[in-house]
Design a protein around this motif. Structure first.
Motif, PDB file in Angstrom:
ATOM      1  N   LEU A 170       0.826  -1.215   0.000  1.00  0.00           N
ATOM      2  CA  LEU A 170       0.000   0.000   0.000  1.00  0.00           C
ATOM      3  C   LEU A 170       0.858   1.262   0.000  1.00  0.00           C
ATOM      4  CD1 LEU A 170      -2.663  -1.047   2.647  1.00  0.00           C
ATOM      5  CD2 LEU A 170      -3.064  -0.742   0.192  1.00  0.00           C
ATOM      6  N   GLY A 172       3.473   1.866  -1.478  1.00  0.00           N
ATOM      7  CA  GLY A 172       3.943   2.228  -2.815  1.00  0.00           C
ATOM      8  C   GLY A 172       3.151   3.405  -3.355  1.00  0.00           C
ATOM      9  N   GLU A 173       1.880   3.373  -3.110  1.00  0.00           N
ATOM     10  CA  GLU A 173       1.008   4.432  -3.603  1.00  0.00           C
ATOM     11  C   GLU A 173       1.343   5.791  -2.972  1.00  0.00           C
ATOM     12  OE1 GLU A 173      -3.209   3.720  -2.897  1.00  0.00           O
ATOM     13  OE2 GLU A 173      -3.517   4.570  -4.898  1.00  0.00           O
ATOM     14  N   GLN A 175       4.291   6.674  -1.840  1.00  0.00           N
ATOM     15  CA  GLN A 175       5.653   7.110  -2.105  1.00  0.00           C
ATOM     16  C   GLN A 175       5.826   7.771  -3.465  1.00  0.00           C
ATOM     17  OE1 GLN A 175       7.654   3.553  -0.945  1.00  0.00           O
ATOM     18  NE2 GLN A 175       7.812   4.229   1.167  1.00  0.00           N
TER      19      GLN A 175
ATOM     20  N   TYR B  47      10.690  -2.063  -8.087  1.00  0.00           N
ATOM     21  CA  TYR B  47       9.850  -2.675  -7.053  1.00  0.00           C
ATOM     22  C   TYR B  47      10.004  -4.191  -7.020  1.00  0.00           C
ATOM     23  CZ  TYR B  47       7.520   1.323  -4.964  1.00  0.00           C
ATOM     24  OH  TYR B  47       7.256   2.460  -4.228  1.00  0.00           O
ATOM     25  N   LYS B 337       3.399  -0.610  -9.870  1.00  0.00           N
ATOM     26  CA  LYS B 337       3.442  -1.224  -8.539  1.00  0.00           C
ATOM     27  C   LYS B 337       2.461  -2.382  -8.442  1.00  0.00           C
ATOM     28  CE  LYS B 337       4.886   3.168  -6.781  1.00  0.00           C
ATOM     29  NZ  LYS B 337       4.448   4.420  -6.156  1.00  0.00           N
ATOM     30  N   ASP B 418      11.189   7.532  -6.425  1.00  0.00           N
ATOM     31  CA  ASP B 418      10.449   6.267  -6.413  1.00  0.00           C
ATOM     32  C   ASP B 418      10.740   5.440  -7.677  1.00  0.00           C
ATOM     33  OD1 ASP B 418       8.571   4.627  -5.023  1.00  0.00           O
ATOM     34  OD2 ASP B 418       7.005   5.217  -6.438  1.00  0.00           O
TER      35      ASP B 418
END
Ligand SMILES: Cc1cc2nc3c(=O)[nH]c(=O)nc-3n(C[C@H](O)[C@H](O)[C@H](O)COP(=O)(O)OP(=O)(O)OC[C@H]3O[C@@H](n4cnc5c(N)ncnc54)[C@H](O)[C@@H]3O)c2cc1C
Lengths: 239, 421
Positions: A170, A172-173, A175, B47, B337, B418
């Protein structure tokens, strides 16, 4: 004290619902006289009344219905200024949340006051403050459910233990905007917060107590366990 | 997500001549090949490698050494950023996460064999393939223009030398000259991008060449953040910008690059700079892989970003046709992601979670006058569907607009960290 709160709530509802006599008056929030005594908690920093000036904190006349951080000549923190600019208006609901726990409501606020935890004390205090706002009687009572301030999220929500793997996914969203290394230019840092503060802040956006549209949207669709998972993950992020 | 964890021994056996192929049978790690090191591909590679902690081999195929972001390239045109600040290297992906960088173009994909062929001839075997090549331009979209004319009439819609060329051309415009943009038809990357660019060119000209004119030729009826842009243009650049929409022939346009002429519905205009942003399709390698449909984009499964044609091939970002998300760097990063999570679950048995997507696009209209639009999305079986959204309002005060701009600077720092580490 829980008893008192419940009584007050019942009373308020009864008053608000009573036909004729009280229909034009806003319902009582609490006991303003008792609130005047509780204002002793605040008076070291705030003045209120006809002669009030800005002190360590801004003067609190007319605070109901006013945009946050809007008293001329007072140097507010960036955080409260940002909230005001984003559209935070002081209402019963938002004042209650702020006074209950200033930092989780507006992290980075300069008001170094730990918060008034007792719900009834807050209700009484706010009743007192409302008397110093414009046409106080016209300020409507908020719906009773909105009274529960954030810091009083049911203990089971605060105690939820998040799944760190889920938190990592979660996160990740988040960041995309909030830097993992804690950088805070333009967008605040959210790493290494105490988990409880994090949970409270997210619920404040979810319930639209905090004003920012991006964060209201992001938090709005997160379930309680998801917020817990995120809090657990960000609390440990040391990168 | 429903797929079983599978054995790779069979495929590994056939992969003798493959880059970095493990020497020992049976110890083979699953491998992901990512084509394209942009917002989608680099995020996905990072990722997968970061979160699998070495359990999955990741190879990133990307010809450039430095990636210049299209996002914020308009700010460079407007003089708000220098060109170098748009550049990002891949070094950290290799050093921090052990990603293998293959500096080459992917030239072909054999999905039956599970291999990618590079322009240099090398062959890479994959267990999962990620294709994120961004866009290419649709042939014949603007009559008279093709890529060979981009030195005269730049597109500047892939950041790099094209962006620098366009800026140099604007700076060299004669006093009172005309800048023309031919805006693209839907769908295209970054819906507010052309209009942010108009704002930035207007900003530059207002300072350096205030009697210059801007002609915006647009085949579309309506466009992204239209009310906000029009309000801003009126406020900051009054009288400078003329938009010719389809009702006045904005959809019937032809260019004559050698003569620097633009023909709009039969009327010939001589211009000094012409920025042609043609219609778009998925980057060519997607078609070579046989996953595009007849619109030129790649239909994908909204739950995973796997292509509808092949569950082992994931397509991210601009190249994908997924539903309601705009083609943006934010969206590509968000989709990456989800794909990374699904690929890890399939290859290494990590937990799979429901897909969540979001997007926010900021645009700068003038100094400290930023606006934004955003939405969150969920996967349905048909498409990625918008569930909630917000947009800046007209008439907002200057402090909020400034804060919105500052937020976008924070976002740029956040998303590039990121993507590239
Ligand atoms: C002017 C402008 C302004 C923009 N502003 C914003 C903004 O403010 N916010 C935002 O979110 N988005 C913005 N965008 C959109 C954003 O840039 C794109 O949507 C985003 O880059 C898409 O990511 P992607 O991974 O799909 O493709 P890209 O980022 O384009 O990456 C594709 C990569 O694949 C490589 N590649 C292509 N083919 C091959 C091949 N065969 N083999 C190997 N490598 C290959 C390319 O070299 C490239 O590095 C803007 C775009 C433009 C043009």
């Amino acid at each position: 004290m829980a008893g008192r709160g419940a009584t007050c709530l019942a009373l308020c509802l009864a008053l608000a619902g009573a036909p004729g006599t009280t229909a034009l008056r806003a319902a009582e929030i609490g006991d303003a006289e008792r609130g005047a005594e509780i204002f002793g908690e605040c008076s070291g920093c705030h003045e209120i009344g006809p002669e009030a000036e800005n002190a360590i904190g801004p003067k609190l006349n007319g605070v109901f219905g006013r945009r946050a951080a809007a008293v001329d000549g007072f140097a507010y923190s960036k955080s409260l200024t940002r909230a005001g600019r984003d559209g935070l208006i002081w209402t019963l609901k938002t004042l209650d949340a702020y006074v209950a726990n200033p930092r989780t409501f507006a992290s980075g606020t300069r008001m170094s006051y730990p918060g008034l935890k007792d719900e009834t004390d807050r209700a009484d205090l706010l009743a007192f403050l409302r008397d110093y706002s414009d046409r106080p009687r016209d300020i409507p009572e908020a719906e009773p459910t909105a009274r529960r301030s954030l810091p009083e999220l049911p203990p089971d929500i605060l105690a939820l233990k998040g799944d760190p793997a889920y938190g990592e996914y979660l996160a990740g969203e988040c960041q995309t905007c909030h830097r993992a290394d804690g950088g805070d230019a333009g967008i605040p840092s959210i790493t290494r917060w105490p988990e409880e503060d994090f949970v409270l802040a997210m619920h404040a956006y979810k319930q639209k107590l905090r004003p920012h549209p991006v964060m209201q949207m992001m938090a709005g669709r997160l379930a309680e366990e998801e917020i817990a998972a995120l809090a657990a993950y960000f609390a440990t992020l040391t990168e | 997500m429903t797929m079983q964890r599978r054995q790779f021994l069979g495929t590994m056996a056939a992969a003798g001549a493959v880059l970095g192929a493990p020497a020992v049978f049976g110890q083979a790690k699953p491998r992901v090949v990512v084509i394209g090191g942009g917002a989608g591909g680099a995020t996905c590679a990072r990722y997968i490698a970061r979160d699998s902690e070495g359990a999955i081999d990741v190879i990133l195929v990307e010809p450039s050494e430095v990636y210049y972001t299209c996002f914020f390239s308009n700010l460079y045109l407007g003089g708000f950023r220098d060109f170098e600040s748009l550049g990002h290297r891949y070094d950290k992906l290799a050093s921090d996460h052990g990603i293998t960088l293959a500096r080459d173009m992917a030239a072909g994909v054999d999905r039956d064999a599970g291999t990618v062929t590079l322009a240099g001839g090398e062959m890479l075997f994959y267990d999962r393939l990620v294709i994120a090549p961004g866009i290419d331009f649709a042939d014949g979209s603007v009559p008279g223009w093709d890529l060979s004319k981009a030195e005269i009439m730049p597109h500047a819609y892939k950041a790099g030398p094209q962006t620098q060329l366009l800026k140099a051309q604007v700076e060299a415009m004669p006093e009172g000259g005309t800048f023309c943009m031919i805006a693209p038809p839907n769908p295209y990357r970054c819906p507010p991008g052309p209009y942010e660019r108009i704002s930035m060119v207007a900003h530059l000209l207002t300072q350096a060449n205030p009697s210059a004119k801007i002609l915006l030729v647009d085949p579309k009826e309506k466009y992204s953040k239209q009310g906000l842009f029009e309000e801003g243009w009126q406020r900051h650049y009054s009288g400078m910008i003329t938009r010719i929409g389809p009702d006045f022939g904005g959809d019937k346009v032809e260019v004559r690059p050698e003569a620097m002429e633009v023909v709009i519905d039969g009327e010939v205009e001589r211009v000094d700079v012409c920025n042609v942003i043609p219609g778009q399709r998925a980057g060519a390698i997607a078609e070579a892989a046989g996953v595009t449909d007849d619109t030129g984009w790649v239909p994908v499964n909204p739950h995973s970003m796997a292509s509808r044609a092949d569950p082992k091939v994931f397509v991210l970002g601009d190249a994908s046709a997924q539903g309601d998300m705009p083609k943006s760097g934010f969206a590509a990063n968000s989709q990456a992601k989800v794909a990374a999570m699904v690929i890890r679950a399939e290859l290494s048995g990590s937990k799979a979670f429901p897909a969540k997507y979001s997007n926010t696009c900021w645009s700068l209209i003038a100094t400290d006058d930023g606006v934004k639009v955003g939405a969150s999305y969920e996967a349905t079986d048909e498409k990625i569907a918008s569930v909630d959204s917000f947009i800046s309002q007209t008439g907002e005060d200057a402090a909020l607009r400034k804060a919105t701009y500052e937020e976008s600077l924070g976002w740029y720092a956040g998303i590039t960290a990121d993507i590239f580490g």
